[in-house]
Write a protein that holds these residues in place. Structure first.
Motif, PDB file in Angstrom:
ATOM      1  N   PHE A 121       0.839  -1.192   0.000  1.00 45.39           N
ATOM      2  CA  PHE A 121       0.000   0.000   0.000  1.00 45.39           C
ATOM      3  C   PHE A 121       0.882   1.254   0.000  1.00 45.39           C
ATOM      4  CE2 PHE A 121      -3.072  -2.758   2.583  1.00 45.39           C
ATOM      5  CZ  PHE A 121      -3.718  -3.186   1.438  1.00 45.39           C
ATOM      6  N   VAL A 122       0.530   2.217  -0.794  1.00 46.80           N
ATOM      7  CA  VAL A 122       1.119   3.561  -0.809  1.00 46.80           C
ATOM      8  C   VAL A 122       2.571   3.558  -1.285  1.00 46.80           C
ATOM      9  CG1 VAL A 122       1.598   5.682   0.494  1.00 46.80           C
ATOM     10  CG2 VAL A 122      -0.442   4.332   1.018  1.00 46.80           C
ATOM     11  N   VAL A 123       3.414   2.781  -0.620  1.00 46.86           N
ATOM     12  CA  VAL A 123       4.847   2.775  -0.932  1.00 46.86           C
ATOM     13  C   VAL A 123       5.091   1.869  -2.141  1.00 46.86           C
ATOM     14  CG1 VAL A 123       7.148   2.278  -0.039  1.00 46.86           C
ATOM     15  CG2 VAL A 123       5.364   3.159   1.496  1.00 46.86           C
ATOM     16  N   PRO A 124       5.681   2.391  -3.204  1.00 43.38           N
ATOM     17  CA  PRO A 124       5.832   1.598  -4.431  1.00 43.38           C
ATOM     18  C   PRO A 124       6.682   0.345  -4.270  1.00 43.38           C
ATOM     19  CG  PRO A 124       6.167   3.938  -4.884  1.00 43.38           C
ATOM     20  CD  PRO A 124       6.132   3.792  -3.391  1.00 43.38           C
ATOM     21  N   ASN A 125       7.778   0.438  -3.543  1.00 45.43           N
ATOM     22  CA  ASN A 125       8.722  -0.680  -3.478  1.00 45.43           C
ATOM     23  C   ASN A 125       8.834  -1.244  -2.065  1.00 45.43           C
ATOM     24  OD1 ASN A 125       9.539  -0.474  -6.273  1.00 45.43           O
ATOM     25  ND2 ASN A 125      10.635   1.389  -5.681  1.00 45.43           N
ATOM     26  N   CYS A 126       7.706  -1.412  -1.411  1.00 38.27           N
ATOM     27  CA  CYS A 126       7.741  -1.935  -0.052  1.00 38.27           C
ATOM     28  C   CYS A 126       8.015  -3.433  -0.072  1.00 38.27           C
ATOM     29  CB  CYS A 126       6.415  -1.654   0.670  1.00 38.27           C
ATOM     30  SG  CYS A 126       5.116  -2.901   0.428  1.00 38.27           S
ATOM     31  N   GLN A 127       8.344  -3.977   1.100  1.00 37.77           N
ATOM     32  CA  GLN A 127       8.416  -5.424   1.234  1.00 37.77           C
ATOM     33  C   GLN A 127       6.978  -5.929   1.303  1.00 37.77           C
ATOM     34  OE1 GLN A 127      10.658  -6.758   4.621  1.00 37.77           O
ATOM     35  NE2 GLN A 127      10.053  -8.898   4.374  1.00 37.77           N
ATOM     36  N   PRO A 128       6.518  -6.722   0.343  1.00 39.70           N
ATOM     37  CA  PRO A 128       5.094  -7.062   0.276  1.00 39.70           C
ATOM     38  C   PRO A 128       4.625  -7.884   1.471  1.00 39.70           C
ATOM     39  CG  PRO A 128       6.179  -7.524  -1.817  1.00 39.70           C
ATOM     40  CD  PRO A 128       7.264  -7.257  -0.810  1.00 39.70           C
ATOM     41  N   SER A 129       3.372  -7.669   1.836  1.00 34.77           N
ATOM     42  CA  SER A 129       2.715  -8.509   2.831  1.00 34.77           C
ATOM     43  C   SER A 129       2.044  -9.673   2.112  1.00 34.77           C
ATOM     44  CB  SER A 129       1.658  -7.706   3.601  1.00 34.77           C
ATOM     45  OG  SER A 129       2.245  -6.647   4.314  1.00 34.77           O
ATOM     46  N   PRO A 130       2.062 -10.868   2.711  1.00 32.31           N
ATOM     47  CA  PRO A 130       1.433 -12.017   2.074  1.00 32.31           C
ATOM     48  C   PRO A 130       0.030 -12.273   2.621  1.00 32.31           C
ATOM     49  CG  PRO A 130       2.824 -12.773   3.833  1.00 32.31           C
ATOM     50  CD  PRO A 130       2.894 -11.262   3.865  1.00 32.31           C
ATOM     51  N   MET A 131      -0.807 -12.882   1.810  1.00 35.01           N
ATOM     52  CA  MET A 131      -2.116 -13.340   2.257  1.00 35.01           C
ATOM     53  C   MET A 131      -2.481 -14.568   1.436  1.00 35.01           C
ATOM     54  SD  MET A 131      -5.892 -11.652   1.913  1.00 35.01           S
ATOM     55  CE  MET A 131      -5.995 -12.257   0.221  1.00 35.01           C
ATOM     56  N   ALA A 132      -2.855 -15.663   2.091  1.00 32.74           N
ATOM     57  CA  ALA A 132      -3.199 -16.900   1.394  1.00 32.74           C
ATOM     58  C   ALA A 132      -4.678 -17.214   1.588  1.00 32.74           C
ATOM     59  CB  ALA A 132      -2.354 -18.058   1.909  1.00 32.74           C
ATOM     60  N   VAL A 133      -5.330 -17.637   0.519  1.00 30.46           N
ATOM     61  CA  VAL A 133      -6.743 -18.043   0.575  1.00 30.46           C
ATOM     62  C   VAL A 133      -6.919 -19.322  -0.228  1.00 30.46           C
ATOM     63  CG1 VAL A 133      -7.708 -15.741   0.942  1.00 30.46           C
ATOM     64  CG2 VAL A 133      -7.315 -16.550  -1.378  1.00 30.46           C
ATOM     65  N   GLU A 134      -7.839 -20.157   0.219  1.00 29.82           N
ATOM     66  CA  GLU A 134      -8.168 -21.385  -0.495  1.00 29.82           C
ATOM     67  C   GLU A 134      -9.243 -21.053  -1.530  1.00 29.82           C
ATOM     68  OE1 GLU A 134      -6.587 -24.197  -0.060  1.00 29.82           O
ATOM     69  OE2 GLU A 134      -5.366 -23.342   1.553  1.00 29.82           O
ATOM     70  N   THR A 135      -8.995 -21.385  -2.784  1.00 31.97           N
ATOM     71  CA  THR A 135      -9.920 -21.022  -3.863  1.00 31.97           C
ATOM     72  C   THR A 135     -10.349 -22.261  -4.649  1.00 31.97           C
ATOM     73  OG1 THR A 135      -8.116 -20.680  -5.458  1.00 31.97           O
ATOM     74  CG2 THR A 135      -8.791 -18.773  -4.126  1.00 31.97           C
TER      75      THR A 135
END
Length: 413
Positions: A121-135
């Motif tokens: 969010f907001v910061v272009p080159n941040c360390q990304p946060s992960p999120m996993a979902v079962e699809t």
């Protein structure tokens, strides 16, 4: 025949005839026939990945319809709402990838697969946060997303956070967002008019919190979510103690999001203290959050010290309930301070006060640098206090703990 040296390098020994392999030319072994089910699953994963890439491009390009287009008609309304929330949060990075190979969903042409999303969010080159979902997907030249449930919380493993915190605000709520220099504040549209004031006060708190980084750099952006009553019970799993005024939750990628309880905006000056406290958690806690009851006093003591923002001990707001607890049944132990979820407000305030005074003593006697080094050793590096105080403070933990207790008792006389 083939022999293998102890270092794992294959050595080819010729047992007769002339070899077609020249000296120095590596021998190539034939690949075994791959299981057809595995081949099919891999091909499905590739087609799903292509769809996820289209969705990412649509999100970052502001194409609401394109973001939802990969899904069946039943899922598209939810995706459109998520799109709006993510755009409000100024998403700058979004990528989805299958985590492992798809498996049959029990119906012809339908597959289940866990998708891990990485986002900023907001910061272009941040360390990304992960999120996993079962699809679940229906296969085809362009697979269709059939189910896209909310994320679920994951357990701690060996004292370390090993997954995700539960339902995230942008998964379930419409959001209004403001962004400042160091802080992003968000809430539901019903509280939009409160965000400018909250942002101003959070920016001031961030200046304090930035000085409580014990390892690495300050957060690239502090994320603050104000929860109404419904959201407090839903966001991030909603399982908070009755006395909680806010919390900092690890969302991975080096980010801790701060959540403020419904009544906090009515705290007056007390809101500033809450913000300094929670943002200090976001600045000081490690990427893989440690949670151990015995370290609670240290984690909260540092945050309370930030909340107090240099004021004299005699002006500490929780001094009265701390006095009541210390002169009551407190046994002098720091590693047993964590209050129960149903503890009274007075007991909770007293335990936080004890934690504050213990950490304050470390700062007053040894300075912030060594106090922070102790915090890092215990909270980040998972070392016991008894293993660290000699090298950091030149004093045994047994002796130092007695000093902290004496300091606390003197402060509340």
């Amino acid at each position: 025949m083939v022999l293998t040296l102890s270092v794992g390098v294959p050595v080819v020994l010729l047992t007769g005839g002339v070899s077609d392999v020249e000296v120095g030319e590596p021998a190539t072994a034939a690949s075994p026939t791959e299981n057809p089910t595995t081949v099919a699953a891999r091909q499905v994963a590739e087609r799903i990945t292509a769809q996820l890439d289209k969705q990412a491009a649509a999100l970052l390009g502001g194409d609401r319809s394109g973001f939802a287009a990969i899904a069946s008609s039943a899922v598209r309304p939810d995706l459109r709402r998520r799109f709006d929330a993510l755009r409000a949060l100024r998403v700058t990075h979004w990528q989805g990838r299958p985590s492992g190979l798809p498996t049959s969903a029990g119906r012809a042409g339908e597959w289940r697969v866990s998708i891990e999303f990485q986002y900023c969010f907001v910061v272009p080159n941040c360390q990304p946060s992960p999120m996993a979902v079962e699809t679940r997907w229906r296969d085809g030249a362009e697979p269709r997303l059939l189910t896209f449930p909310k994320s679920k919380s994951s357990a701690y493993v060996n004292g370390r956070y090993n997954g995700q915190p539960g339902v995230l605000p942008w998964e379930v709520s419409k959001l209004a967002v403001l962004v400042g220099k160091r802080v992003m504040v968000a809430s539901t549209p019903a509280h939009r008019d409160r965000l400018p004031g909250l942002l101003k006060r959070a920016e001031a708190a961030a200046k304090v919190a930035d000085s409580y980084v014990v390892a690495g750099a300050p957060p690239d952006l502090y994320r603050v979510f104000y929860a109404g009553p419904k959201e407090w019970d839903r966001w991030y799993g909603g399982d908070q103690p009755e006395w909680g005024a806010g919390y900092a939750v690890n969302v991975g990628g080096g980010h801790h999001e701060v959540v403020l309880a419904p009544e906090t905006l009515g705290y007056g000056p007390g809101l500033d203290e809450v913000l300094r406290h929670e943002l200090a958690h976001a600045a000081s806690l490690p990427d893989k959050s440690y949670w151990d009851d015995s370290a609670w006093w240290l984690i909260e003591g540092l945050a309370e010290h930030a909340g107090a923002d240099g004021q004299p001990v005699t002006r500490y707001e929780g001094l009265v309930p701390t006095r009541g607890l210390v002169k009551g049944d407190w046994d002098g132990k720091l590693d047993k301070l964590l209050p129960a979820d149903d503890a009274s407000d007075e007991e909770v305030a007293g335990t936080y006060g004890i934690a504050y005074l213990a950490f304050r003593h470390l700062v007053d006697r040894f300075g912030e640098e060594r106090a922070f080094a102790f915090f890092k050793a215990v909270v980040h590096d998972l070392r016991l206090p008894a293993q660290t105080t000699e090298e950091i403070f030149d004093e045994s933990w047994a002796s130092l703990r007695k000093e902290c207790v004496a300091y606390i008792r003197k402060a509340v006389r």
